[in-house]
Design a protein around this motif. Structure first.
Motif, PDB file in Angstrom:
ATOM      1  N   PHE A 192       4.699   1.426   1.636  1.00  0.00           N
ATOM      2  CA  PHE A 192       5.900   1.909   1.238  1.00  0.00           C
ATOM      3  C   PHE A 192       5.633   3.239   0.808  1.00  0.00           C
ATOM      4  CE2 PHE A 192       3.164   0.282  -2.517  1.00  0.00           C
ATOM      5  CZ  PHE A 192       3.509   1.356  -3.438  1.00  0.00           C
ATOM      6  N   ASN A 193       6.814   4.306   0.821  1.00  0.00           N
ATOM      7  CA  ASN A 193       6.548   5.639   0.608  1.00  0.00           C
ATOM      8  C   ASN A 193       6.702   5.955  -0.949  1.00  0.00           C
ATOM      9  OD1 ASN A 193       6.377   6.645   3.122  1.00  0.00           O
ATOM     10  ND2 ASN A 193       8.481   6.086   3.539  1.00  0.00           N
ATOM     11  N   ILE A 230       0.925  -1.004  -0.099  1.00  0.00           N
ATOM     12  CA  ILE A 230      -0.088  -0.032  -0.034  1.00  0.00           C
ATOM     13  C   ILE A 230       0.849   1.133  -0.221  1.00  0.00           C
ATOM     14  CG2 ILE A 230      -0.241  -0.197   2.441  1.00  0.00           C
ATOM     15  CD1 ILE A 230      -3.009   1.028   2.041  1.00  0.00           C
ATOM     16  N   PRO A 231       0.672   2.109  -1.113  1.00  0.00           N
ATOM     17  CA  PRO A 231       1.533   3.365  -1.148  1.00  0.00           C
ATOM     18  C   PRO A 231       1.197   4.481  -0.101  1.00  0.00           C
ATOM     19  CG  PRO A 231      -0.351   3.360  -2.770  1.00  0.00           C
ATOM     20  CD  PRO A 231      -0.230   2.130  -2.116  1.00  0.00           C
ATOM     21  N   SER A 232       2.054   5.330   0.185  1.00  0.00           N
ATOM     22  CA  SER A 232       1.800   6.415   1.068  1.00  0.00           C
ATOM     23  C   SER A 232       0.571   7.305   0.723  1.00  0.00           C
ATOM     24  CB  SER A 232       2.980   7.292   1.681  1.00  0.00           C
ATOM     25  OG  SER A 232       3.735   7.608   0.454  1.00  0.00           O
ATOM     26  N   ASP A 239       9.392   3.177  -8.003  1.00  0.00           N
ATOM     27  CA  ASP A 239      10.330   3.587  -7.227  1.00  0.00           C
ATOM     28  C   ASP A 239      10.112   3.193  -5.692  1.00  0.00           C
ATOM     29  OD1 ASP A 239      11.842   4.485  -9.380  1.00  0.00           O
ATOM     30  OD2 ASP A 239      11.457   6.584  -9.081  1.00  0.00           O
ATOM     31  N   GLY A 240       9.147   3.444  -5.251  1.00  0.00           N
ATOM     32  CA  GLY A 240       8.732   3.376  -3.955  1.00  0.00           C
ATOM     33  C   GLY A 240       9.027   1.764  -3.360  1.00  0.00           C
ATOM     34  N   ILE A 241       8.985   0.927  -4.351  1.00  0.00           N
ATOM     35  CA  ILE A 241       8.984  -0.514  -4.045  1.00  0.00           C
ATOM     36  C   ILE A 241      10.468  -1.026  -4.659  1.00  0.00           C
ATOM     37  CG2 ILE A 241       8.251  -2.951  -4.414  1.00  0.00           C
ATOM     38  CD1 ILE A 241       5.251  -1.634  -4.831  1.00  0.00           C
ATOM     39  N   LYS A 300      12.881   0.404  -5.830  1.00  0.00           N
ATOM     40  CA  LYS A 300      14.393   1.121  -5.428  1.00  0.00           C
ATOM     41  C   LYS A 300      14.234   1.357  -4.034  1.00  0.00           C
ATOM     42  CE  LYS A 300      14.972   3.158  -9.767  1.00  0.00           C
ATOM     43  NZ  LYS A 300      15.245   4.278 -10.846  1.00  0.00           N
ATOM     44  N   SER A 301      13.518   0.810  -2.925  1.00  0.00           N
ATOM     45  CA  SER A 301      13.657   1.038  -1.682  1.00  0.00           C
ATOM     46  C   SER A 301      14.455  -0.504  -1.086  1.00  0.00           C
ATOM     47  CB  SER A 301      12.271   0.756  -1.082  1.00  0.00           C
ATOM     48  OG  SER A 301      12.087   0.798   0.349  1.00  0.00           O
ATOM     49  N   GLN A 302      15.650  -0.316  -0.428  1.00  0.00           N
ATOM     50  CA  GLN A 302      16.326  -1.412   0.075  1.00  0.00           C
ATOM     51  C   GLN A 302      15.261  -2.081   0.959  1.00  0.00           C
ATOM     52  OE1 GLN A 302      20.061  -0.516   1.525  1.00  0.00           O
ATOM     53  NE2 GLN A 302      20.590  -2.571   1.636  1.00  0.00           N
ATOM     54  N   PRO A 303      14.993  -1.644   1.950  1.00  0.00           N
ATOM     55  CA  PRO A 303      14.224  -1.979   3.093  1.00  0.00           C
ATOM     56  C   PRO A 303      13.248  -3.058   2.797  1.00  0.00           C
ATOM     57  CG  PRO A 303      15.007  -0.001   3.881  1.00  0.00           C
ATOM     58  CD  PRO A 303      15.145  -0.020   2.326  1.00  0.00           C
ATOM     59  N   ILE A 304      12.320  -2.460   1.883  1.00  0.00           N
ATOM     60  CA  ILE A 304      11.023  -3.121   1.212  1.00  0.00           C
ATOM     61  C   ILE A 304      11.366  -4.360   0.460  1.00  0.00           C
ATOM     62  CG2 ILE A 304       9.283  -2.838  -0.587  1.00  0.00           C
ATOM     63  CD1 ILE A 304       8.504  -1.562   2.169  1.00  0.00           C
ATOM     64  N   MET A 305      12.567  -4.162  -0.493  1.00  0.00           N
ATOM     65  CA  MET A 305      12.908  -5.292  -1.364  1.00  0.00           C
ATOM     66  C   MET A 305      13.726  -6.535  -0.402  1.00  0.00           C
ATOM     67  SD  MET A 305      11.894  -4.909  -4.525  1.00  0.00           S
ATOM     68  CE  MET A 305      12.716  -6.249  -5.124  1.00  0.00           C
ATOM     69  N   LYS A 306      14.167  -6.265   0.482  1.00  0.00           N
ATOM     70  CA  LYS A 306      14.995  -7.024   1.478  1.00  0.00           C
ATOM     71  C   LYS A 306      13.903  -7.814   2.240  1.00  0.00           C
ATOM     72  CE  LYS A 306      18.044  -7.651   5.309  1.00  0.00           C
ATOM     73  NZ  LYS A 306      18.934  -6.769   6.266  1.00  0.00           N
TER      74      LYS A 306
END
Length: 737
Positions: free
Chosen positions: A76-77, A57-59, A128-130, A132-138
């Protein structure tokens, strides 16, 4: 409600095919409005059946909220505000309700294209918010989902499914003119009786309606390609696949194997960006603007492409020295951004890294490794005349049969070539010392506070990962800590986009020629463009040319120009017959990987030498950009295609490339992890590092032996003289008596 129930049944049936009766883990792509209303009952039912459902869910979301009790949300932001999305939505509604009926077809087309471009811009920001987000992808990788469920109204779910290696199920009402269903899903839709969605036609069409339906398909397919697919292809390609191109797949693999990767990234970088999802970036500021770097790069390219061939040796030497000094000046400014930044150095020390991985094209990594007390692994293609490898890495390179890199020589040299090769080593070694090593020694000594040799620090690297292999290299001596991993970025070909596949298939038995001058060359002069286009128009093959300049007037019907092409996928296509290349190592290795003969148009750096290697191995011909004529390029392409020896040589190199016990990427990973496990690889470094230059060449031993021989000879002469003197003296006395 009935529609929602039917949809729920259909999707549930599809989902049930993907796992057993035990509850699965389902990841759900974000969506909006009625798309969310339709998918939500399916998710509720899946939860009731024992499945774990996680919704991205986006911000900034107009209709989704994270208060549902049924399933888990993963927020995700996004760099889009709620106000922006509301305004865009209102504009779209206003256009649809009040403006569209007042417009003619052209006005409506222009307005609609503008809205589509805005929508894609916002969609990519959400993506990008998903991605290119390292915490989200991890986190998503760690969860190991069994399935990704998505409404493709927002792009990117297919990219995420590919990255996660997760099965993908789409749920959708339709796409404009069924573009996704037809071109991506291969759903047949004959325009004779299947009306394009949003055409306002039925399946009972008269002749004029069938004409309009066909045009409606074609016009909208072209619009969707221009607005959507081109941008998405570029986005997906940038994420999925130069020095950075070679090192990035290694970093991605290290992350997949559980390592934490941090990349130092300067504030002015032409090719790196800090939005990759795979690893963490540590930014640092440099006192160089992006404009300065772009201008410097443009100057290098212009010099290499248009000025170099017009200069005599003295002019070339003076210009090269000037550019090398400029390069060193910029490199030291970049190095200042790390070494002279107290917060950066403090943070790096606190992290206690297990290893520093570096391409030494930018100096300073060896100094940082020394300061941090961290093992160091280099990854590089080469240095000018192998200066770093020979003087710092102690790699033997006898000039009698090892041609200096960029000398344009092969390992089969006659006497005059061996003389030139020796002089080429000596002259360039002196230049590099004067321009580079003197400045680096001074800088390193200033930072460390004690006299420091930059080359000696470089020589402390534990492993040198050389991005070549014996399919490319001429045979030469190696050392235990030099590992050859050429082709590290190569991979099997993927299917082409449908519009491109259609053009490729239209080539018939003649096949295709792939043409690109690399990522740095955006265009060439109009005259050169017309000359090249004229040559390509005279060959029977279809040509796919990556070119961003003005469309040549002589462009043939067999040639298509693209801003970007999937180079690896085209070279791996069964219809690929030849590759026209600037001679960059990455492109050459993709051609070797797939066994495609080459025509080289080398321009600068290692490109001329690379093509010398390929020509010597029988897999390529070369032409000179500044002096070639239309018939030169045409004949070269025809020769590598029609003379079977070139294809056979390319296939032989391909077999050598593939015939090794471990893939180049896996070998690179092995030696990186080996160095971490063993806290370095000092046992692989030869003792030559500890010897002086005269000890290395055994000049002290030679001097000692010559001294012994000389002393022995002198003693022998003295002894003989003494004996002769005694003998002659006695005879004289006897006669006197």
């Amino acid at each position: 409600m009935k529609l929602q129930q039917d949809l729920s049944v259909c999707v549930l049936l599809a989902l049930c095919l993907t796992w057993s009766v035990n509850g699965g883990k389902i990841l759900v792509w974000h969506t909006e409005a009625s798309h969310w209303i339709n998918i939500k009952p399916v998710l509720d039912t899946l939860v009731d059946r024992g499945h774990q459902v996680t919704v991205l869910i986006p911000s900034a979301s107009l209709f989704m909220d994270s208060k549902s009790s049924s399933f888990h949300y993963e927020p995700f932001n996004v760099s889009v505000s709620m106000e922006e999305m509301e305004k865009y939505f209102d504009d779209y509604i206003y256009f649809s309700m009040y403006e569209i009926d007042q417009m003619n077809n052209l006005q409506m087309y222009i307005k609609y294209m503008d809205l589509m471009r805005q929508e894609l811009k916002y969609s990519l920001k959400y993506l990008d918010g998903i991605i290119k987000s390292q915490p989200i992808m991890k986190k998503l990788k760690e969860e190991k989902y069994d399935l990704l469920l998505a409404d493709p109204i927002f792009p990117g779910s297919e990219l995420l499914a590919d990255i996660l290696g997760t099965p993908l199920v789409f749920t959708l009402r339709f796409s404009l003119v069924n573009n996704w269903e037809r071109h991506c899903g291969q759903l047949p839709a004959p325009p004779s009786f299947v009306p394009g969605d949003m055409s306002k036609l039925t399946d009972k069409m008269d002749f004029s309606e069938r004409v309009w339906n066909t045009l409606f398909y074609l016009i909208n397919d072209l619009a969707i390609y221009d607005v959507n697919w081109k941008e998405l292809d570029k986005y997906y390609s940038e994420f999925k696949g130069n020095h950075w191109i070679n090192i990035k797949p290694v970093l991605d693999t290290l992350v997949d194997r559980g390592h934490q990767v941090t990349v130092l990234i300067p504030s002015a970088s032409l090719f790196m960006d800090s939005k990759s999802s795979s690893f963490h970036y540590e930014p640092f500021n440099v006192s160089v603007s992006m404009e300065e770097m772009e201008k410097y790069l443009d100057d290098i390219l212009y010099f290499s492409m248009y000025e170099m061939d017009q200069m005599n040796y003295l002019q070339l030497y003076i210009k090269s020295m000037d550019m090398m000094r400029h390069d060193m000046q910029y490199s030291l400014k970049y190095l200042d951004g790390i070494m002279k930044s107290q917060p950066i150095i403090k943070k790096l020390k606190e992290e206690k890294y297990d290893l520093l991985l570096a391409d030494p094209i930018f100096p300073g990594s060896e100094l940082l490794a020394d300061i941090l007390g961290t093992p160091l692994v280099f990854t590089l293609r080469f240095s000018l005349v192998n200066n770093w490898e020979r003087h710092c890495g102690q790699l033997p390179a006898p000039p009698s049969f090892v041609p200096g890199d960029m000398s344009k020589l092969t390992d089969k040299m006659d006497f005059s070539e061996r003389v030139w090769n020796t002089l080429f080593y000596l002259i360039n070694d002196l230049v590099i010392y004067d321009v580079s090593w003197k400045e680096l020694d001074k800088y390193y000594s200033e930072i460390k506070g004690t006299p420091t040799s930059a080359c000696e620090l470089m020589g402390k690297a534990d492993i040198w990962l050389m991005r070549t292999y014996w399919d490319f290299n001429f045979p030469h001596p190696i050392l235990p800590n030099f590992k050859y991993v050429g082709g590290i970025h190569c991979k099997p070909a993927k299917p082409l986009p449908e519009y491109m596949e259609e053009f490729v298939q239209s080539s018939g038995d003649a096949g295709i020629v792939v043409f690109t001058l690399g990522s740095m060359i955006k265009n060439i002069t109009k005259e050169k463009g017309n000359m090249i286009a004229s040559a390509l128009a005279q060959i029977p093959q279809k040509v796919l040319w990556r070119y961003k300049g003005e469309k040549p007037e002589t462009l043939g019907a067999n040639t298509r120009i693209y801003d970007w092409i999937p180079q690896n996928d085209l070279l791996g296509h069964p219809k690929a017959r030849a590759f026209i290349t600037h001679g960059g190592t990455n492109g050459i290795y993709e051609a070797i990987y797939h066994g495609v003969p080459m025509v080289g148009i080398p321009m600068f750096a290692d490109q001329p030498t690379n093509m010398v290697h390929m020509k010597a191995k029988g897999a390529a011909l070369t032409v000179d950009l500044n002096f070639m004529k239309t018939e030169d390029l045409r004949d070269a392409v025809n020769t590598v295609i029609n003379d079977e020896s070139y294809k056979e040589s390319a296939m032989r190199l391909s077999r050598i490339h593939h015939d090794r016990p471990i893939s180049p990427r896996d070998e690179a990973i092995y030696w990186i992890e080996f160095t971490m496990r063993n806290k370095g690889a000092a046992h692989l470094r030869v003792q030559a590092h500890e010897l002086t230059w005269y000890q290395y060449h055994s000049l002290d031993v030679l001097a000692f032996l010559l001294t012994i021989v000389l002393l022995t000879t002198l003693l022998f002469i003295k002894a003989c003289s003494f004996c002769l003197g005694k003998c002659c003296g006695r005879k004289g006395k006897t006669k006197t008596e």
